[in-house]
Motif scaffolding. Structure first.
Motif, PDB file in Angstrom:
ATOM      1  N   ARG A 291      50.157  54.465  63.590  1.00  0.00           N
ATOM      2  CA  ARG A 291      50.944  53.964  62.169  1.00  0.00           C
ATOM      3  C   ARG A 291      52.248  53.117  62.073  1.00  0.00           C
ATOM      4  O   ARG A 291      51.607  52.053  61.744  1.00  0.00           O
ATOM      5  N   VAL A 327      39.785  53.610  59.599  1.00  0.00           N
ATOM      6  CA  VAL A 327      40.611  53.991  57.995  1.00  0.00           C
ATOM      7  C   VAL A 327      42.174  53.879  58.146  1.00  0.00           C
ATOM      8  O   VAL A 327      42.890  53.195  56.870  1.00  0.00           O
ATOM      9  N   GLN A 331      44.479  51.351  55.103  1.00  0.00           N
ATOM     10  CA  GLN A 331      45.643  51.755  54.954  1.00  0.00           C
ATOM     11  C   GLN A 331      46.597  51.024  54.460  1.00  0.00           C
ATOM     12  O   GLN A 331      47.088  50.640  53.487  1.00  0.00           O
ATOM     13  N   GLU A 335      48.363  48.700  51.571  1.00  0.00           N
ATOM     14  CA  GLU A 335      50.434  48.996  51.275  1.00  0.00           C
ATOM     15  C   GLU A 335      51.027  48.173  51.429  1.00  0.00           C
ATOM     16  O   GLU A 335      51.890  47.497  50.623  1.00  0.00           O
ATOM     17  N   CYS A 339      50.108  47.509  46.753  1.00  0.00           N
ATOM     18  CA  CYS A 339      50.455  48.229  46.955  1.00  0.00           C
ATOM     19  C   CYS A 339      51.769  48.194  46.132  1.00  0.00           C
ATOM     20  O   CYS A 339      52.663  47.281  46.523  1.00  0.00           O
ATOM     21  N   ASP A 348      56.434  48.186  52.520  1.00  0.00           N
ATOM     22  CA  ASP A 348      54.912  48.737  50.936  1.00  0.00           C
ATOM     23  C   ASP A 348      55.701  47.854  50.553  1.00  0.00           C
ATOM     24  O   ASP A 348      56.447  47.573  49.376  1.00  0.00           O
ATOM     25  N   THR A 373      38.514  52.122  51.594  1.00  0.00           N
ATOM     26  CA  THR A 373      39.855  52.685  51.937  1.00  0.00           C
ATOM     27  C   THR A 373      40.996  51.752  51.382  1.00  0.00           C
ATOM     28  O   THR A 373      41.699  52.516  50.550  1.00  0.00           O
ATOM     29  N   PHE A 374      40.443  50.660  51.896  1.00  0.00           N
ATOM     30  CA  PHE A 374      41.588  49.670  51.111  1.00  0.00           C
ATOM     31  C   PHE A 374      41.232  49.676  49.143  1.00  0.00           C
ATOM     32  O   PHE A 374      42.954  50.296  48.827  1.00  0.00           O
ATOM     33  N   ARG A 377      43.039  53.410  48.435  1.00  0.00           N
ATOM     34  CA  ARG A 377      44.594  53.302  48.771  1.00  0.00           C
ATOM     35  C   ARG A 377      45.390  52.899  47.631  1.00  0.00           C
ATOM     36  O   ARG A 377      46.203  53.031  46.651  1.00  0.00           O
ATOM     37  N   GLU A 380      45.429  55.143  44.329  1.00  0.00           N
ATOM     38  CA  GLU A 380      45.979  56.490  45.099  1.00  0.00           C
ATOM     39  C   GLU A 380      47.192  55.738  44.332  1.00  0.00           C
ATOM     40  O   GLU A 380      48.187  56.398  43.606  1.00  0.00           O
ATOM     41  N   ASP A 381      47.778  54.691  44.839  1.00  0.00           N
ATOM     42  CA  ASP A 381      49.181  53.658  43.825  1.00  0.00           C
ATOM     43  C   ASP A 381      49.442  53.695  43.142  1.00  0.00           C
ATOM     44  O   ASP A 381      50.680  54.338  42.405  1.00  0.00           O
TER      45      ASP A 381
END
Length: 390
Positions: A291, A327, A331, A335, A339, A348, A373-374, A377, A380-381
């Motif tokens: 990652r 995934v 993500q 980010e 994000c 980020d 997923t995009f 994320r 969530e941010d």
């Protein structure tokens, strides 16, 4: 058995198309587009007698395109960025970036973007520049087997555009030397991470229609009387497409008017090889390294796009074919591009509101998972930052 036979037949046709493309872009740079368009003079002469319900007369035209100057410009402007080259961090613009998710191929998206956003020109053979950047994951030889009929993304790009002229130029040799150098490392895990080297191929010419791309402008100011050679018995053979799909009888690799893009070639991480070679590491540590490396490489690619002035990007599932989970890719893109800045990870939010538009062109089978997923994320941010501000 029938499926394998159909695939072999398609591969044979793709190989033929690729060979034709190579002869054009490495040769005199000329090809002929066949187009059906209204007869301008007929319309002008009959403007007073045609009724609203009258059928507009159509004619077949053969348009000779000469892209030799454009190809030469692209090759001479090809730039190698070694792993040691530090690319500056970007500055955010005043406008928020827009994101789109497409089930169409990246090349189809590029062609639509160029035709709808670029101003028309009265100088068809001048050197064109583009602000559209496209990412090409390249981990092997130039074109990745496109001459043998491969169906990978790199092969489609190579047989549909002039990119192969840039990839085979002397200016591109250091990039492939860097790839080979990494594969020869004694540590399999280090070899799987490949190289941070990048290759920038500007003003690449698209000359073919990608599979399932039927986009056309309804009014592109084409005047057959001035811009084309009309069909006649001596040019009848030019009306036949380069190859025809035996299943649906549609043309494969059909020639179209030139469209332009800037291509960044970057080496994806060989995720499968990384996992199998990390015998001393846990699966968690292996995924963490994967990652971190994928994120760092994508960030480096995005910095190069910024440095070269590309404002609209077409990005795919970088590294998915080599084993990186879709995934994880989604993500990482979220980010980096959408994000908020994160003290725990300096990358980020680095490209938030930097580009005007980013279009993600991923295979249809991955479209929903990637998009969800995009967006999750980003949600969530926002949630985390809302809780922190309370």
């Amino acid at each position: 058995m029938y499926a394998r036979a159909a695939h072999r037949a398609k591969s044979t046709q793709w190989a033929l198309i690729a060979q034709q493309t190579a002869r054009i872009v490495l040769g005199d740079g000329k090809y002929v587009e066949t187009r059906r368009a209204p007869v301008a003079s007929t319309l002008a002469n009959a403007s007073e007698t045609l009724q609203p319900s009258s059928v507009v007369p159509m004619r077949t035209w053969h348009i000779v395109h000469d892209i030799s100057g454009q190809v030469r410009h692209s090759v001479l402007s090809t730039t190698f960025y070694p792993p040691s080259h530090n690319l500056p961090k970007p500055m955010a613009s005043v406008h928020a970036s827009t994101f789109e998710f497409s089930k169409h191929s990246a090349l189809s998206v590029v062609r639509r973007l160029y035709l709808t956003n670029q101003p028309p020109t009265q100088f068809p053979y001048r050197v064109h520049n583009s602000n559209i950047g496209i990412l090409s994951p390249l981990s092997r030889r130039p074109g990745s087997g496109f001459l043998s009929g491969s169906s990978t993304f790199n092969a489609v790009l190579a047989r549909s555009t002039s990119l192969i002229s840039s990839l085979t130029s002397t200016l591109a040799h250091p990039f492939f030397a860097s790839l080979r150098e990494r594969t020869r490392l004694p540590d399999p895990a280090a070899a799987a991470l490949s190289t941070d080297a990048l290759l920038y191929s500007p003003s690449v010419v698209g000359l073919r229609r990608d599979d399932a791309d039927h986009f056309e402008l309804t009014n592109d100011d084409f005047d057959g009387e001035l811009d084309a050679i009309p069909a006649d018995p001596t040019t009848k053979d030019l009306e036949a497409p380069p190859a025809v799909n035996a299943q649906n009888q549609r043309a494969m690799g059909e020639y179209v008017s030139p469209y332009f893009m800037n291509v960044v070639s970057a080496a994806p991480i060989l995720a499968g090889a990384l996992r199998s070679s990390s015998h001393t590491s846990s699966e968690l540590e292996s995924d963490r390294l994967l990652r971190q490396t994928v994120k760092s490489r994508i960030a480096r690619v995005l910095r190069l796009f910024v440095a070269r002035g590309d404002t609209t990007l077409v990005l795919g599932a970088f590294g998915y074919e080599e084993g990186t989970p879709i995934v994880m890719v989604a993500q990482i893109y979220a980010e980096l591009l959408a994000c908020s800045p994160n003290p725990g990870d300096v990358m980020d939010g680095e490209f938030r509101n930097v580009f005007q538009k980013v279009i993600f062109a991923v295979p249809a089978k991955l479209h929903s998972m990637f998009k969800n997923t995009f967006e999750m994320r980003i949600f969530e941010d926002k949630l985390i930052h809302s809780l922190e501000s309370c």
